[in-house]
Design an enzyme around this catalytic site. Sequence first.
Site, mmCIF file in Angstrom:
data_model
loop_
_atom_site.group_PDB
_atom_site.id
_atom_site.type_symbol
_atom_site.label_atom_id
_atom_site.label_comp_id
_atom_site.label_asym_id
_atom_site.label_seq_id
_atom_site.Cartn_x
_atom_site.Cartn_y
_atom_site.Cartn_z
ATOM 1 N N ILE A 42 -5.211 1.836 6.943
ATOM 2 C CA ILE A 42 -6.583 2.200 7.285
ATOM 3 C C ILE A 42 -7.417 2.117 6.015
ATOM 4 O O ILE A 42 -6.929 2.424 4.922
ATOM 5 C CB ILE A 42 -6.655 3.622 7.886
ATOM 6 C CG1 ILE A 42 -8.070 3.928 8.398
ATOM 7 C CG2 ILE A 42 -6.194 4.677 6.887
ATOM 8 C CD1 ILE A 42 -8.169 5.229 9.188
ATOM 9 N N HIS B 272 0.819 -1.217 0.000
ATOM 10 C CA HIS B 272 0.000 0.000 0.000
ATOM 11 C C HIS B 272 0.855 1.271 0.000
ATOM 12 O O HIS B 272 1.903 1.307 0.652
ATOM 13 C CB HIS B 272 -0.902 0.022 1.236
ATOM 14 C CG HIS B 272 -2.011 -0.982 1.211
ATOM 15 N ND1 HIS B 272 -3.143 -0.833 0.451
ATOM 16 C CD2 HIS B 272 -2.143 -2.167 1.843
ATOM 17 C CE1 HIS B 272 -3.936 -1.867 0.624
ATOM 18 N NE2 HIS B 272 -3.343 -2.703 1.466
#
Length: 323
Positions: free
Chosen positions: A121, A65
């Site tokens: 997140i 990510h």
Amino acid sequence: MEQQQQQGFRISQEQAITCCASHRFAQRLAAGSPCADFTDLVAAARHIWWRECGVTDWLEAFAAHPKIGDRKGSEGKPAAFTAFSAAEQSTSASTLAVEVEEALQSLNQAYLERHGFIFIICAKGRPAPEILGVLKARIERTSHEEIQAAAQEQMKITELRLGHVFGLTPDKEMMARMQRRADQVLNQVAAAHATGPLRSPITTHVLDSALGCPAHGLPLSLHKLDEHSQLWDKVSEGVTNADGRVGDLLPLSNFVAPGRYRMYFNTSAYLALCKAKHPGYYADVPFYPEVTIDFEVTADKATQHYHIPLLLSPYSYSTYRGS
């Protein structure tokens, strides 16, 4: 989409790895497809992630990510993965003021140095200032807590991306799941033939046995153990009223989903209030800063009511199943 439903939900390893960049996860999800429907596919993904993947696999997925707020973080990533990341972070990117961007960059690096992996997140629909607030709170936790939190967020991202692979928007799928849950509850309510008014199937009542009165103003929360991750999900929270009660922890019903529940009582906050009113009686530091009560709801008793009282004093507490 109709043809897809007839053939079952089949996913390739290449598609799976754009949803979660753990090779073990992608291989096993692809090997287990097709699934009968999207719900079964998500259940399979959860099982693989929580039961068959380990910390090394989690870290592999995290590392793929881009950092939140990093405008160049997707460079060199596969196109499909980059597209998913850009879409998920679009709200945060559009609300990324200079000062917020600088704070995110600084805290992202501090988080990485503290915990050894990047801050994860599910950013879909969340503005940058909100994400920054979550990062500030989570950076202070232990790495053991954080790797579990990051794994939970990764599973949310994975489910979101699986929906996109099959043309299911989050809103459509969320509404479908909510309807299925509502139908299950309504079926249980009808089957139980309730004659009285419905109420929250789980309630609580806290009595201060030292003062001989209800414990007013005590924060508490209800949690349920996730069968896949074996982590506690917060179901609801509340604060005791003047009668020491919280009666709206769950929607009105005479059915509660079977499973293991935990009632968490923030006794530290309540005893601090008591200390302010009675400084000579209560200790500066509460002996019992919190109380947790675990209880099990079995399928054969899912239509019963569960009242979980707490009798509290500075140096003792007890509980029982009430009515």
